[in-house]
Design an enzyme around this catalytic site. Structure first.
Site, PDB file in Angstrom:
ATOM      1  N   ARG A  71       0.816  -1.209   0.000  1.00  0.00           N
ATOM      2  CA  ARG A  71       0.000   0.000   0.000  1.00  0.00           C
ATOM      3  C   ARG A  71       0.854   1.265   0.000  1.00  0.00           C
ATOM      4  NH1 ARG A  71      -4.602   2.141   4.222  1.00  0.00           N
ATOM      5  NH2 ARG A  71      -5.811   3.304   2.679  1.00  0.00           N
ATOM      6  N   HIS A  75       0.490   4.266  -2.740  1.00  0.00           N
ATOM      7  CA  HIS A  75       0.222   5.647  -2.339  1.00  0.00           C
ATOM      8  C   HIS A  75       1.379   6.573  -2.701  1.00  0.00           C
ATOM      9  CE1 HIS A  75      -3.394   5.254   0.552  1.00  0.00           C
ATOM     10  NE2 HIS A  75      -3.365   4.207  -0.250  1.00  0.00           N
ATOM     11  N   VAL A  79       0.973   9.758  -6.213  1.00  0.00           N
ATOM     12  CA  VAL A  79       1.225  11.177  -5.952  1.00  0.00           C
ATOM     13  C   VAL A  79       2.633  11.538  -6.434  1.00  0.00           C
ATOM     14  CG1 VAL A  79       1.340  12.977  -4.201  1.00  0.00           C
ATOM     15  CG2 VAL A  79      -0.285  11.097  -3.937  1.00  0.00           C
ATOM     16  N   SER A  85       7.965  10.208  -1.965  1.00  0.00           N
ATOM     17  CA  SER A  85       7.405  11.380  -1.283  1.00  0.00           C
ATOM     18  C   SER A  85       6.522  10.988  -0.109  1.00  0.00           C
ATOM     19  CB  SER A  85       6.625  12.253  -2.264  1.00  0.00           C
ATOM     20  OG  SER A  85       5.518  11.555  -2.823  1.00  0.00           O
ATOM     21  N   ASN A 103      -4.270   8.658   4.134  1.00  0.00           N
ATOM     22  CA  ASN A 103      -3.015   8.170   4.714  1.00  0.00           C
ATOM     23  C   ASN A 103      -3.012   8.179   6.240  1.00  0.00           C
ATOM     24  OD1 ASN A 103      -1.977   7.834   2.156  1.00  0.00           O
ATOM     25  ND2 ASN A 103      -0.818   9.741   2.147  1.00  0.00           N
ATOM     26  N   PRO A 172      -7.270   7.365  -4.509  1.00  0.00           N
ATOM     27  CA  PRO A 172      -8.682   6.958  -4.501  1.00  0.00           C
ATOM     28  C   PRO A 172      -9.203   6.787  -3.085  1.00  0.00           C
ATOM     29  CG  PRO A 172      -7.416   5.653  -6.068  1.00  0.00           C
ATOM     30  CD  PRO A 172      -6.421   6.424  -5.260  1.00  0.00           C
ATOM     31  N   HIS A 202      -6.152  -5.799  -2.612  1.00  0.00           N
ATOM     32  CA  HIS A 202      -6.965  -5.846  -1.393  1.00  0.00           C
ATOM     33  C   HIS A 202      -7.176  -7.269  -0.886  1.00  0.00           C
ATOM     34  CE1 HIS A 202      -8.871  -1.620  -2.202  1.00  0.00           C
ATOM     35  NE2 HIS A 202      -7.605  -1.571  -1.842  1.00  0.00           N
ATOM     36  N   ASP A 254     -10.529  -9.384   2.402  1.00  0.00           N
ATOM     37  CA  ASP A 254     -10.767 -10.757   1.961  1.00  0.00           C
ATOM     38  C   ASP A 254     -10.863 -11.596   3.224  1.00  0.00           C
ATOM     39  OD1 ASP A 254     -10.666 -13.378   1.131  1.00  0.00           O
ATOM     40  OD2 ASP A 254      -8.745 -13.221   0.090  1.00  0.00           O
ATOM     41  N   ASP A 262      -4.273 -14.154  -3.325  1.00  0.00           N
ATOM     42  CA  ASP A 262      -4.965 -15.036  -4.264  1.00  0.00           C
ATOM     43  C   ASP A 262      -6.103 -14.273  -4.921  1.00  0.00           C
ATOM     44  OD1 ASP A 262      -6.959 -14.897  -2.308  1.00  0.00           O
ATOM     45  OD2 ASP A 262      -6.400 -16.815  -1.405  1.00  0.00           O
TER      46      ASP A 262
END
Length: 336
Positions: A71, A75, A79, A85, A103, A172, A202, A254, A262
């Site tokens: 993640r 992120h 940006v 950054s 964040n 997003p 995810h 999940d 998976d």
């Protein structure tokens, strides 16, 4: 890339197809600049082994660390490009991105980055950028969780600035609709297939109550089959996340195999049980002709999902900051 090719206009309403034409795809997503596979072969040949060893330790200690690093990389790249950054702390002269709406109280794993950086600086001082470190670590995080492998091109520079404003607008958020999500990804040079494949990350992610409250007290019942299994799952979610309070309580996106990379995540979307509104939009949106077909494909075919995910990660990782930068000694601060 020809902007007209990033979506199949015939498979989407004119309003959605027009986004592709109006926005186009920034050249930086396709432009590899100075990135290469052998960038550190002579200057720091042990770089990838060092990152891998530290990631193995981190994931062994806590499987959630795999999702955390993945993640962070996403992120970062969304940006200003993949420039480290997101790792910058606030200082007198720089306002970092860590307090952005998507964040704050959400991104974790910074101590893992610092640990890897310390090891790299001990082996080859001032050579490996924090941005490259993060890109390699994200790949290793996925493979350690059982996901696909891809070659990471390296040679990124660390930015000397951050943008809280862009972090607040470009990352997003979990309640966006499909039209907005598609527009955001296209604006980064990532097409519909890239978007649906990247959402598959995810499968090892966790979400905070504040990010899925609207979903479980909103249209969850309408999108799900609402059979006994769905009712039980929804009841559990509501116990974790009441209508008010407990904002930082978490749940796996999940719930079947939260620590394994998976394709089961996509099966939850087919059942209408996506935890986030933005995820379920991929399958349930009235505009989602192409996205729904991709969800079906990935739910049925893990090989296709792994291939498309790997391709999308390479493409996203190639988004660089055109302003260039430096090799930070400490990922939290620009060099003095």
């Amino acid at each position: 890339m020809d902007a007209l090719c990033c979506l199949k206009a015939s498979s989407l309403p004119l309003a959605l197809a027009a986004i592709c034409i109006l926005i186009g795809a920034p050249a930086m997503a396709e432009e590899l600049s100075t990135l290469s596979l052998d960038y550190y072969d002579k200057t720091c040949p042990a770089a990838q082994q060092i990152v891998r060893k530290e990631m193995e330790c981190a994931v062994r200690n806590n499987p959630r660390n795999a999702a955390s690093i993945l993640r962070l990389h996403f992120h970062d790249c969304i940006v200003q490009g993949c420039d480290g950054s997101v790792l910058l702390d606030d200082t007198i002269t720089i306002t970092g991105e860590k307090t952005a709406s998507q964040n704050i109280n959400s991104l974790i794993g910074f101590e893992i980055v610092d640990r890897i950086k310390n090891q790299l600086e001990g082996e080859c001082p001032g050579v490996v950028s924090c941005a490259d470190l993060l890109a390699i670590a994200a790949r290793d995080a996925v493979t350690l969780a059982g996901g696909p492998y891809w070659d990471v091109l390296v040679g990124r520079k660390d930015s000397k600035s951050a943008s809280l404003e862009l972090a607040n607008t470009d990352i997003p958020n979990p309640n966006q609709n499909l039209l907005t999500l598609t527009s955001n990804f296209l604006g980064k040079g990532l097409n519909v297939q890239d978007m649906v494949a990247l959402v598959g990350s995810h499968t090892i992610g966790m979400a905070r109550c504040t990010n899925f409250r609207e979903r479980i007290y909103g249209d969850f019942e309408a999108t799900s089959h609402y059979d006994l299994t769905s009712k039980t799952y929804l009841s559990k979610l509501r116990s974790i996340c009441p209508e008010s309070g407990h904002d930082n309580s978490i749940s796996a996106m999940d719930y079947v195999s939260p620590n394994i990379f998976d394709n089961i995540f996509y099966e939850s979307l087919l059942k209408g049980e996506g935890l986030l509104n933005s995820d379920q939009e991929m399958y349930s949106s009235l505009l989602g002709f192409e996205t729904a077909e991709l969800v079906k494909l990935y739910a049925a075919d893990s090989i296709s999902f792994f291939k498309h995910f790997s391709d999308a990660m390479v493409k996203m990782g190639n988004i660089t900051n055109p302003e260039g930068g430096e090799i930070r000694k400490n990922c939290k601060f620009v060099n003095t």
